[in-house]
Structure formats: C-alpha cells, structure tokens
Design an enzyme around this catalytic site. Structure first.
Site, PDB file in Angstrom:
ATOM      1  N   GLY A  70     -76.692  47.256 -20.876  1.00 20.96           N
ATOM      2  CA  GLY A  70     -75.964  48.123 -21.957  1.00 20.96           C
ATOM      3  C   GLY A  70     -75.365  47.357 -23.277  1.00 20.96           C
ATOM      4  O   GLY A  70     -75.425  47.671 -24.448  1.00 20.96           O
ATOM      5  N   ASN A 150     -64.784  54.072 -21.340  1.00 23.51           N
ATOM      6  CA  ASN A 150     -64.836  53.513 -20.048  1.00 23.51           C
ATOM      7  C   ASN A 150     -63.545  53.137 -19.397  1.00 23.51           C
ATOM      8  O   ASN A 150     -63.500  53.039 -17.994  1.00 23.51           O
ATOM      9  CB  ASN A 150     -65.585  52.020 -20.086  1.00 23.51           C
ATOM     10  CG  ASN A 150     -65.277  51.094 -21.143  1.00 23.51           C
ATOM     11  OD1 ASN A 150     -65.176  51.594 -22.192  1.00 23.51           O
ATOM     12  ND2 ASN A 150     -64.712  49.965 -20.824  1.00 23.51           N
ATOM     13  N   GLN A 178     -71.352  55.089 -20.060  1.00 22.09           N
ATOM     14  CA  GLN A 178     -70.102  55.521 -19.361  1.00 22.09           C
ATOM     15  C   GLN A 178     -70.676  57.049 -18.915  1.00 22.09           C
ATOM     16  O   GLN A 178     -70.471  57.709 -17.975  1.00 22.09           O
ATOM     17  CB  GLN A 178     -68.887  55.436 -19.370  1.00 22.09           C
ATOM     18  CG  GLN A 178     -68.491  53.962 -19.197  1.00 22.09           C
ATOM     19  CD  GLN A 178     -68.414  53.790 -17.931  1.00 22.09           C
ATOM     20  OE1 GLN A 178     -68.377  54.363 -16.844  1.00 22.09           O
ATOM     21  NE2 GLN A 178     -68.338  52.061 -17.636  1.00 22.09           N
ATOM     22  N   SER A 198     -77.128  52.265 -19.607  1.00 24.76           N
ATOM     23  CA  SER A 198     -77.343  51.020 -18.670  1.00 24.76           C
ATOM     24  C   SER A 198     -77.439  51.652 -17.331  1.00 24.76           C
ATOM     25  O   SER A 198     -76.806  52.690 -17.024  1.00 24.76           O
ATOM     26  CB  SER A 198     -75.902  50.326 -18.748  1.00 24.76           C
ATOM     27  OG  SER A 198     -75.794  49.493 -17.811  1.00 24.76           O
ATOM     28  N   HIS A 200     -77.050  50.189 -14.244  1.00 26.46           N
ATOM     29  CA  HIS A 200     -76.072  49.872 -13.004  1.00 26.46           C
ATOM     30  C   HIS A 200     -74.877  50.976 -12.964  1.00 26.46           C
ATOM     31  O   HIS A 200     -73.943  50.881 -12.043  1.00 26.46           O
ATOM     32  CB  HIS A 200     -75.759  48.516 -13.115  1.00 26.46           C
ATOM     33  CG  HIS A 200     -74.582  47.902 -13.944  1.00 26.46           C
ATOM     34  ND1 HIS A 200     -73.536  47.637 -13.506  1.00 26.46           N
ATOM     35  CD2 HIS A 200     -74.759  47.686 -15.299  1.00 26.46           C
ATOM     36  CE1 HIS A 200     -72.931  47.222 -14.344  1.00 26.46           C
ATOM     37  NE2 HIS A 200     -73.639  47.198 -15.666  1.00 26.46           N
ATOM     38  N   THR A 236     -91.089  40.133 -21.292  1.00 23.51           N
ATOM     39  CA  THR A 236     -91.900  40.994 -20.074  1.00 23.51           C
ATOM     40  C   THR A 236     -90.912  41.903 -19.419  1.00 23.51           C
ATOM     41  O   THR A 236     -89.833  41.831 -19.205  1.00 23.51           O
ATOM     42  CB  THR A 236     -92.706  40.127 -19.280  1.00 23.51           C
ATOM     43  OG1 THR A 236     -93.221  39.095 -19.846  1.00 23.51           O
ATOM     44  CG2 THR A 236     -93.177  40.673 -18.172  1.00 23.51           C
ATOM     45  N   CYS A 321     -64.324  44.023 -17.895  1.00 26.50           N
ATOM     46  CA  CYS A 321     -64.358  43.059 -18.648  1.00 26.50           C
ATOM     47  C   CYS A 321     -62.909  42.598 -19.181  1.00 26.50           C
ATOM     48  O   CYS A 321     -62.918  41.406 -19.461  1.00 26.50           O
ATOM     49  CB  CYS A 321     -65.179  43.271 -20.082  1.00 26.50           C
ATOM     50  SG  CYS A 321     -66.406  44.408 -19.580  1.00 26.50           S
TER      51      CYS A 321
END
Ligand code: PLP
Length: 382
Positions: A70, A150, A178, A198, A200, A236, A321
């Site tokens: 993200g 978030n 989120q 994102s 995860h 890749t 974070c």
C-alpha cells in the site's frame, strides 16, 4: 484465551488464500514475462487476478497496477502525478490525518519545490469540502484524501470530493487501504483517478498492493526497469502474492461487514460505560465497520496495551506505524485531543474471525486494567 484485535495493522491470511497461492510457488512458478508455457501460466493467473480486483472497483483490468505494498501505491500515486504534471503546477492538497506513506511522500516533495496544503479536520476527522474548494488554485495538480482513516475509522465523503476535483480538473487520489472490501468502491460513481489498495489488510499476503490508475491519467513511473505492469511499475510480478490478494478480495462479503459492525457497536457501547472514557471518531455508518478507538483518561495507552497483551489481548495505540514513537498520534492531535488524552487511547480493530465470546472476554478484562492503572496513576483526580 488469545484475542487479536489489531486487524488494522494486519490480518491473518485466509486458509483459502493460502491454498490458491501454493501452486504458484512450485508447479506454476513461471515468470509472467516469459513466452513459454511456464510463463504463460503465470501470465494467465496475473491477468485473472487483475480482472478480479478491477471488478471490485468497477474499473477496467488495464487500470490496475500491482505493486509491492500500500505504501508503494501511495508513493507511485503522489510522486507519479507530481513529476508527470509539474509543467501544469506544483501544488498538492492532502489532509493532516493521512497515513505516513502519504504525509512523508508529500514532505519529500516539498523539499523538491512542490507546495503542499495539509487540510485540517473536524473533531470526528472529516475534512471540510468548503476548505478543499478554497484551497484549489490554478497551480493545483493533485488532491489526495484517504477513504477511511486507519486510526479512528472516519470515512471521508469521497464522492463529494471527487465531484469537486472533477469540476476543478485536478487529479484525485484516495488511499483505500483500510476501506477496501469494507466500504463499497465504485470508481465511476466516485470520480476518483487513483486508488491505493493493500492485500494484507484483507486476509491476503503481506508485500502486495495495487494502484488503480484511471485510463488517460498522466503519471510517471517511480521504479524503472522492464516494461511490467503496463509500463507503470518495473519488477517481476509476485504471482503467488497477487493471486492471494485477488482470492482475498473475492472472499470478502457483506456478511463479514455486518458481523464486524455488530461486534464494533457492542464493544463501543460497553467501553463507553467506563467512567472518563471517550470515543474518538464518528459513529454509525460514517465509521469503518471494524474500528473502535477510545481514550481512557488518566492512563497511558501503552501501559494498558502491555497489560492486555499479558492477558492474551492484542490491540494498538494509535496506528501500528506510530505506536513505537513517544509523540502523540498525529491523527488524534488533528482531531483536537490534548496530548495526555491522546496518550490514553487504544485502537481496537476487529476481524471477521472475532467472536462475541472474545468481545465479552475483552469487556471483562479491560475495565479492570483501566481501574488498576488509574490507581497507580499520578494523573488521577480522586
Ligand atoms: C491507510 C493506510 N495507508 C497505507 C498503509 C500502508 O500499507 P502497507 O502496509 O501495505 O504498506 C496502511 C497500513 O497500515 C494504512 O493503514
């Protein structure tokens, strides 16, 4: 009992997701750029995943660029638009409550000569549409306002912001990391040009993200190399990760949303009964279905987090974070909390696997933890 209430930080990967990913590590391991059958198998999986993600946004598959997170999607959106459009202007508008992936990117651009307006938010975390309109100048090239916050779960009025940006002919990016799969997103209705996602946060693997880039958007790539991802992001492609991300998006459904909403409301209702506590962020459908954030006066959130952890309950203070820093959360500060109130805040982010029983356990443990901490707190007015 172990209760994980930190799904805003990350989520467990769904078993079905793991199952979908596994063949692409071993049997179907090809490089999607290779012309032989191994490569073509990988390419097929890549394009199928792109279609799934696009469909979730009512977008075209070619408008989806897979990235490594993200954060990378946010960087590509902000820097990519800034660099490609600097002949038009050097002004960007964002808000004070964005994720660091946006704020730090904007700060870096300021050092390169771009001007950034950081919009204030009200006490629930909403930006003012009037302020936004007033801030747009003939030098503005991009507005970046997050879909859902978030830390406090505020869902910003994306459709209205999109309308304003369209009228003023400036690009509009939203960080939907989120909100994706929790709040419906329709790129056509919402008038958005770029959306960050994102994997995860939605029970997919870590290290996979995506950026929706509307057809015709003038953007410069930030990672150079081969011509992968429609020549917008070299590298890749992480096929197992991308397949897992798409599977996770496919598995998300309305039932999960109502389950999490129910648990969220039960949690908030009971936690608000603790004396000298307050909810941070809005209520009802203007709040993310899995987020509860409360301040408990006269305590340190960090101490509560550690005591809860000893009882098997995982929560966070602020965002993942910022929780390792001593400065109060920039989001809680922006909604007007005094530092001592901000420091006493806990964020509970639910997941679809949480149960009522787990919430009951938290409601049994937490009031005691708050009480114990208040007994030893020098701040307590008794
Ligand atoms: C709103 C928001 N944007 C961006 C990110 C970064 O996503 P990632 O962890 O995939 O880099 C997060 C992660 O916490 C987030 O909550």
């Amino acid at each position: 009992m172990k209760v994980y209430l930190d799904h805003g930080a990350t989520t467990p990967v769904d078993k079905e997701v793991v199952k979908a990913m596994l063949p692409y590590f071993t049997k179907d391991f090809g490089n999607a750029s290779s012309l032989h059958q191994f490569g073509q198998k990988a390419k097929e999986a890549l394009e199928n995943s792109r279609e799934i993600i696009a469909k979730k946004l009512n977008a075209e598959p070619k408008e989806i660029v897979f990235t490594g997170s993200g954060s990378e999607s946010d960087n590509l959106a902000i820097k990519g638009i800034a660099y490609a459009n600097k002949d038009k202007g050097n002004h960007i508008i964002t808000s004070k409550i964005e994720h660091p992936a946006i704020l730090e990117t904007c700060k870096a651009l300021e050092k390169e000569g771009f001007g950034v307006t950081y919009l204030d938010v009200d006490e629930e975390g909403f930006i003012s549409l009037e302020e936004l309109k007033k801030s747009i100048t003939n030098k503005t090239i991009l507005v970046s306002i997050m879909h859902a916050n978030n830390e406090i779960g505020t869902i910003e009025p994306i459709e209205e912001i999109g309308k304003i940006c369209k009228e003023k002919k400036v690009y509009f990016h939203t960080d939907a990391v989120q909100s994706f799969t929790k709040v419906p997103i329709d790129v056509k209705k919402m008038n958005v040009d770029l959306i960050s996602l994102s994997s995860h946060k939605i029970h997919g693997p870590k290290g996979v993200g995506a950026l929706f880039i509307k057809n015709g958007t003038k953007i410069q790539k930030i990672i150079y190399g081969g011509h992968h991802e429609n020549d917008k992001r070299a590298g890749t492609e992480n096929i197992p990760g991308i397949v897992g991300f798409a599977k996770a998006a496919e598995l998300a459904n309305e039932e999960y949303i109502s389950h999490m909403t129910k648990l969220r409301d039960a949690l908030i209702k009971e936690l608000e009964k603790i004396p000298n506590s307050q909810l941070n962020g809005p209520r009802g459908n203007k709040r993310l279905c899995n987020n509860a954030n409360l301040s408990f006066h006269f305590i340190e959130g960090e101490s509560a987090l550690l005591r809860l952890d000893m009882k098997g309950i995982a929560v966070s203070t602020g965002s993942a974070c910022s929780s390792q820093s001593l400065t109060p959360s920039h989001v809680l500060t922006a909604i007007g909390l005094k530092p001592e109130i901000a420091h006493g805040s806990l964020r509970f982010t639910l997941g679809r696997e949480n149960t009522e029983k787990e919430i009951d356990y938290v409601l049994k443990v937490l009031p005691k933890v708050v009480e114990e901490l208040r007994e030893i707190s020098p701040l307590t007015k008794r």
